[in-house]
Design a protein around this motif. Sequence first.
Motif, PDB file in Angstrom:
ATOM      1  N   ALA A 195       0.711  -1.323   0.048  1.00 43.69           N
ATOM      2  CA  ALA A 195      -0.049  -0.068  -0.221  1.00 43.69           C
ATOM      3  C   ALA A 195       0.849   1.286   0.012  1.00 43.69           C
ATOM      4  CB  ALA A 195      -1.035  -0.024   1.363  1.00 43.69           C
ATOM      5  N   TYR A 230      -0.030  -0.732   6.366  1.00 37.64           N
ATOM      6  CA  TYR A 230       0.543   0.011   4.914  1.00 37.64           C
ATOM      7  C   TYR A 230       1.464  -0.860   4.162  1.00 37.64           C
ATOM      8  CZ  TYR A 230      -2.610   3.901   5.613  1.00 37.64           C
ATOM      9  OH  TYR A 230      -3.718   4.621   5.805  1.00 37.64           O
ATOM     10  N   PHE A 287      -3.022  -4.482  -0.477  1.00 36.02           N
ATOM     11  CA  PHE A 287      -4.426  -4.412  -0.429  1.00 36.02           C
ATOM     12  C   PHE A 287      -5.209  -4.723  -1.835  1.00 36.02           C
ATOM     13  CE2 PHE A 287      -6.131  -2.582   3.508  1.00 36.02           C
ATOM     14  CZ  PHE A 287      -4.947  -2.265   4.034  1.00 36.02           C
ATOM     15  N   ARG A 317      -7.987  -3.527  -3.044  1.00 34.54           N
ATOM     16  CA  ARG A 317      -8.519  -2.599  -3.903  1.00 34.54           C
ATOM     17  C   ARG A 317      -7.334  -1.521  -4.161  1.00 34.54           C
ATOM     18  NH1 ARG A 317      -9.641  -1.033   1.797  1.00 34.54           N
ATOM     19  NH2 ARG A 317     -11.591  -2.141   1.459  1.00 34.54           N
ATOM     20  N   ASP A 318      -6.330  -1.398  -3.352  1.00 32.63           N
ATOM     21  CA  ASP A 318      -5.099  -0.812  -3.732  1.00 32.63           C
ATOM     22  C   ASP A 318      -4.375  -1.164  -4.915  1.00 32.63           C
ATOM     23  OD1 ASP A 318      -5.813  -0.147  -1.132  1.00 32.63           O
ATOM     24  OD2 ASP A 318      -4.095   1.214  -0.872  1.00 32.63           O
ATOM     25  N   MET A 334     -13.780   1.203   0.144  1.00 33.28           N
ATOM     26  CA  MET A 334     -12.409   2.192   0.326  1.00 33.28           C
ATOM     27  C   MET A 334     -12.414   2.984   1.447  1.00 33.28           C
ATOM     28  SD  MET A 334     -11.483   5.135  -2.250  1.00 33.28           S
ATOM     29  CE  MET A 334      -9.975   6.304  -1.982  1.00 33.28           C
ATOM     30  N   ASP A 342     -12.883   2.677   4.847  1.00 31.93           N
ATOM     31  CA  ASP A 342     -12.977   1.620   5.781  1.00 31.93           C
ATOM     32  C   ASP A 342     -13.056   1.896   7.075  1.00 31.93           C
ATOM     33  OD1 ASP A 342     -10.514   2.769   5.707  1.00 31.93           O
ATOM     34  OD2 ASP A 342      -9.211   0.671   5.313  1.00 31.93           O
ATOM     35  N   TYR A 389      -9.277  13.100   5.178  1.00 33.75           N
ATOM     36  CA  TYR A 389      -9.051  11.794   4.927  1.00 33.75           C
ATOM     37  C   TYR A 389     -10.420  11.340   4.484  1.00 33.75           C
ATOM     38  CZ  TYR A 389      -8.012   6.967   6.299  1.00 33.75           C
ATOM     39  OH  TYR A 389      -7.573   5.441   6.357  1.00 33.75           O
ATOM     40  N   HIS A 390     -11.218  10.299   4.917  1.00 32.50           N
ATOM     41  CA  HIS A 390     -12.506  10.123   4.186  1.00 32.50           C
ATOM     42  C   HIS A 390     -13.683  11.300   4.327  1.00 32.50           C
ATOM     43  CE1 HIS A 390     -11.110   5.856   5.490  1.00 32.50           C
ATOM     44  NE2 HIS A 390     -10.954   6.131   4.369  1.00 32.50           N
ATOM     45  N   TRP A 423      -8.309  12.747  -2.738  1.00 33.19           N
ATOM     46  CA  TRP A 423      -7.438  11.656  -2.860  1.00 33.19           C
ATOM     47  C   TRP A 423      -6.870  11.435  -4.265  1.00 33.19           C
ATOM     48  CZ3 TRP A 423      -7.031   7.090   0.491  1.00 33.19           C
ATOM     49  CH2 TRP A 423      -7.316   7.572   1.823  1.00 33.19           C
ATOM     50  N   GLU A 457      -0.919   9.967   0.305  1.00 32.36           N
ATOM     51  CA  GLU A 457      -2.256   9.216   0.054  1.00 32.36           C
ATOM     52  C   GLU A 457      -3.317  10.138   0.172  1.00 32.36           C
ATOM     53  OE1 GLU A 457      -2.666   7.359   3.975  1.00 32.36           O
ATOM     54  OE2 GLU A 457      -4.163   5.954   3.314  1.00 32.36           O
ATOM     55  N   GLN A 474       2.422   6.673  -1.311  1.00 38.18           N
ATOM     56  CA  GLN A 474       1.380   5.730  -1.353  1.00 38.18           C
ATOM     57  C   GLN A 474       1.237   5.122  -2.861  1.00 38.18           C
ATOM     58  OE1 GLN A 474      -0.583   5.208   1.570  1.00 38.18           O
ATOM     59  NE2 GLN A 474      -2.059   4.009   0.433  1.00 38.18           N
ATOM     60  N   TRP A 511      -0.948   3.665  -4.725  1.00 36.64           N
ATOM     61  CA  TRP A 511      -2.117   3.873  -5.527  1.00 36.64           C
ATOM     62  C   TRP A 511      -2.121   5.390  -6.030  1.00 36.64           C
ATOM     63  CZ3 TRP A 511      -7.543   2.162  -2.952  1.00 36.64           C
ATOM     64  CH2 TRP A 511      -7.813   3.128  -1.781  1.00 36.64           C
TER      65      TRP A 511
HETATM   66  C1  GLC Z   1      -6.748   3.433   4.194  1.00 41.95           C
HETATM   67  C2  GLC Z   1      -7.943   3.548   3.149  1.00 41.95           C
HETATM   68  C3  GLC Z   1      -8.224   2.311   2.359  1.00 41.95           C
HETATM   69  C4  GLC Z   1      -6.778   1.816   1.782  1.00 41.95           C
HETATM   70  C5  GLC Z   1      -5.793   1.395   2.813  1.00 41.95           C
HETATM   71  C6  GLC Z   1      -4.444   1.176   2.243  1.00 41.95           C
HETATM   72  O1  GLC Z   1      -7.164   2.406   5.147  1.00 41.95           O
HETATM   73  O2  GLC Z   1      -8.875   4.121   3.833  1.00 41.95           O
HETATM   74  O3  GLC Z   1      -9.025   2.384   1.403  1.00 41.95           O
HETATM   75  O4  GLC Z   1      -7.166   0.568   1.123  1.00 41.95           O
HETATM   76  O5  GLC Z   1      -5.570   2.467   3.386  1.00 41.95           O
HETATM   77  O6  GLC Z   1      -3.828   2.024   1.453  1.00 41.95           O
END
Ligand code: GLC
Length: 551
Positions: free
Chosen positions: A109, A121, A125, A127-128, A262, A264, A446-447, A452, A490, A508, A510
């Motif tokens: 990550a 990290y 991941f 999704r990443d 994402m 999370d 952040y979220h 991002w 990130e 980061q 991604w």
């Molecule tokens: C954070 C993000 C998540 C991502 C993770 C690793 O927890 O919210 O979406 O997958 O970091 O980068």
Amino acid sequence: MGGLRNVSSVCSISEMDDFDLSRLLNKPKLNIERKRSFDERSLSELSIGLARGLDTYETTHSPGGRSGFGTPASSTRNSFEPHPMVADAWEALRRSMVYFRGQPVGTIAAYDHASEEVLNYDQVFVRDFVPSALAFLMNGEPDIVKHFLLKTLYLQGWEKRVDRFKLGEGVMPASFKVLHDPIRKTDSLVADFGESAIGRVAPVDSGFWWIILLRAYTKSTGDLSLAETPECQKGMRLILTLCLSEGFDTFPTLLCADGCSMIDRRMGIYGYPIEIQALFFMALRSASSLLKHDEEGKEFIERIVKRLHALSYHMRSYFWLDFQQLNDIYRYKTEEYSHTAVNKFNVIPDSIPDWVFDFMPTRGGYFIGNVSPARMDFRWFALGNCIAILSSLATHEQEMAIMDLIEARWEELVGEMPLKIAYPAIESHEWRIVTGCDPKNTRWSYHNGGSWPVLLWLLTAACIKTGRPQIARKAIDLAETRLLKDSWPEYYDGKVGRYIGKQARKYQTWSIAGYLVAKMMLEDPSHLGMISLEEDRQMKPMLKRSSSWTC
Ligand code: GLC
């Protein structure tokens, strides 16, 4: 789905190639008439790009050899000098690669040496890895993607428990880690399915991303053999079993816990979050093109077709918000009973937040964050809306309206750093109630309204699909002023995303891969086919089709 197609055991993905590409090539022309905010330069550039895309299209099916550090294959196709950031990004991306018994299986990550707190990290991941995977595929390096797909498929087979409770068989991990034993010289895997994650939530998005990536791999390489293996077919069926099961639901959308994607951690997205619904839709469509038409596959395809019909109707009708719809909700009557009800979910107009009246442009619209009984979350979420465009969950009119909204609300949604994950931020009392006083998710961080850079690839893909590359170029220009200088953070904080995020990791992965994917897609728009689905011709007129097939 089976309507027009001969029943055979062959994946149908190759049939879609010509269709997708011809539609893509038609797009710019259509948009000359429709969209005057384009400048001529961007259009002609897109057409050149598309023509070049056509030339290189064949070759994307037979990936070239692995390229060296500073020489990504994509830049050799370039007619102009690549931005200096590109080479740096490739180098950083390669540094993040993770190996299992000598084979590359993913990317971590974040590769942030300066940060004392590693947390999770250092894991791969699911999704990443998606933007990393797309970057590798676009660069003609599909092996890492194949290994990743197989490794996560193997992990799916593990028994998953949280305390004494067993999770569904099909659940895919949020992340995994390779442990190297330097003495015994062995590698082993550990995975997290939610049992270690903060909040103990299983990632609903992982399985969907896995299917979407399997399709991207298949389309990019032209290699059907991976998707056709009994293991991949079973993996897909297990994921589908989880989300197509019947229960108490009265809606075709998928009921989710907070923090299952994402975003999370707790952010008030429990219920039917747009991100999951859009990914669900896209995964269903991807699976229907990858599943074999054998006994078991056919049964799933039939269930998928039914669900897609109901899901697209529900989303397009109830999640869609534009000026007209907002005005209608504003004037809703409440406490209506029976089938004739207009206000079906009994939304109380007083619950509409003030900001949305100013935010809504006269032209434009979007899929709102969540819809459930007496609750509409009017917030904008970038990922869900971009995926709605790419999967054609949005109708043609709706995808145009989403892009109109992004243009009209550029300052709010893009500002100085693409792209706001959600808008607006929640503050004060609401923040306390909704996030549970989360210090990481304070307003505009952040979220909770943070910006991002990873979302740049999704925005770029949506721009290309809707024939508006100029918007993507503007966003990429913004990212190029800061990302490298700031060491690929990130996320960014603040109302316009000016500050490096409070607890943002550097390097980061991604953020790096998202930038590369955005650049490569803009250079060669034919890459879009990997990650985009045209409107399903078989979905709306299905009744007509199947009756003509039977007679
Ligand atoms: C954070 C993000 C998540 C991502 C993770 C690793 O927890 O919210 O979406 O997958 O970091 O980068």
